[in-house]
Write a protein that holds these residues in place. Structure first.
Motif, short mmCIF file in Angstrom:
data_model
loop_
_atom_site.label_atom_id
_atom_site.label_comp_id
_atom_site.label_asym_id
_atom_site.label_seq_id
_atom_site.Cartn_x
_atom_site.Cartn_y
_atom_site.Cartn_z
N GLN A 67 -106.50 89.98 30.86
CA GLN A 67 -106.77 90.90 31.95
C GLN A 67 -107.88 91.88 31.56
O GLN A 67 -108.86 92.01 32.26
N SER A 68 -107.74 92.57 30.44
CA SER A 68 -108.79 93.49 30.03
C SER A 68 -110.01 92.72 29.52
O SER A 68 -111.14 93.20 29.63
N LEU A 69 -109.79 91.53 28.96
CA LEU A 69 -110.91 90.70 28.53
C LEU A 69 -111.76 90.28 29.72
O LEU A 69 -112.99 90.36 29.67
N ALA A 70 -111.10 89.88 30.80
CA ALA A 70 -111.82 89.51 32.01
C ALA A 70 -112.57 90.71 32.58
O ALA A 70 -113.71 90.59 33.05
N PHE A 71 -111.96 91.89 32.54
CA PHE A 71 -112.62 93.10 33.02
C PHE A 71 -113.87 93.39 32.20
O PHE A 71 -114.92 93.77 32.75
N GLY A 72 -113.81 93.20 30.89
CA GLY A 72 -114.97 93.40 30.03
C GLY A 72 -116.09 92.43 30.37
O GLY A 72 -117.26 92.81 30.43
N PHE A 73 -115.74 91.16 30.59
CA PHE A 73 -116.75 90.18 30.97
C PHE A 73 -117.40 90.55 32.30
O PHE A 73 -118.61 90.43 32.47
N VAL A 74 -116.59 90.98 33.26
CA VAL A 74 -117.13 91.37 34.56
C VAL A 74 -118.07 92.56 34.43
O VAL A 74 -119.13 92.61 35.06
N MET A 75 -117.70 93.54 33.61
CA MET A 75 -118.57 94.70 33.41
C MET A 75 -119.90 94.28 32.79
O MET A 75 -120.97 94.70 33.26
N GLN A 76 -119.86 93.47 31.76
CA GLN A 76 -121.10 93.01 31.12
C GLN A 76 -121.96 92.21 32.09
O GLN A 76 -123.17 92.41 32.18
N PHE A 77 -121.34 91.29 32.78
CA PHE A 77 -122.07 90.41 33.69
C PHE A 77 -122.68 91.21 34.83
O PHE A 77 -123.86 91.04 35.17
N THR A 78 -121.90 92.11 35.42
CA THR A 78 -122.40 92.92 36.53
C THR A 78 -123.54 93.83 36.08
O THR A 78 -124.58 93.91 36.74
N GLY A 79 -123.34 94.53 34.98
CA GLY A 79 -124.38 95.41 34.47
C GLY A 79 -125.66 94.66 34.14
O GLY A 79 -126.76 95.11 34.47
N ALA A 80 -125.51 93.52 33.51
CA ALA A 80 -126.69 92.72 33.13
C ALA A 80 -127.43 92.22 34.37
O ALA A 80 -128.66 92.24 34.41
N LEU A 81 -126.70 91.77 35.38
CA LEU A 81 -127.37 91.29 36.59
C LEU A 81 -128.07 92.41 37.34
O LEU A 81 -129.18 92.22 37.87
N LEU A 82 -127.45 93.59 37.40
CA LEU A 82 -128.10 94.72 38.06
C LEU A 82 -129.40 95.10 37.37
O LEU A 82 -130.41 95.39 38.02
N VAL A 83 -129.39 95.07 36.04
CA VAL A 83 -130.61 95.40 35.29
C VAL A 83 -131.63 94.27 35.40
O VAL A 83 -132.82 94.51 35.63
N LEU A 84 -131.16 93.04 35.29
CA LEU A 84 -132.06 91.89 35.32
C LEU A 84 -132.83 91.79 36.63
O LEU A 84 -134.04 91.54 36.65
#
Length: 75
Positions: free
Chosen positions: A1-18
């Motif tokens: 659950q928290s692992l998935a949340f971490g992946f979502v945060m990284q993925f979302t942040g990276a896409l917004l910056v990219l």
């Protein structure tokens, strides 16, 4: 659950910056994730009896400080 949340945060942040969409929000997400992950996984000051592990964790903390500095430069 928290692992998935971490992946979502990284993925979302990276896409917004990219894709340069809400870049400050993406940078803030990535900085927040980096600080929290570093605090949870690399507590070099608590390592006892294994100086290699303490040095390694300290090196990762320093590296993450540089990552945060680079993210700030994106702003």
């Amino acid at each position: 659950q928290s692992l998935a949340f971490g992946f979502v945060m990284q993925f979302t942040g990276a896409l917004l910056v990219l894709f340069d969409v809400y870049t400050p929000v993406g940078v803030a997400i990535l900085i927040g994730f980096t600080i929290v992950a570093t605090w949870i996984f690399h507590r070099f000051w608590l390592v006892k009896g294994n100086p290699f592990r303490a040095d390694f964790d300290f090196l990762i903390v320093v590296y993450n400080v540089f990552v945060i500095a680079a993210l700030i430069l994106i702003l």
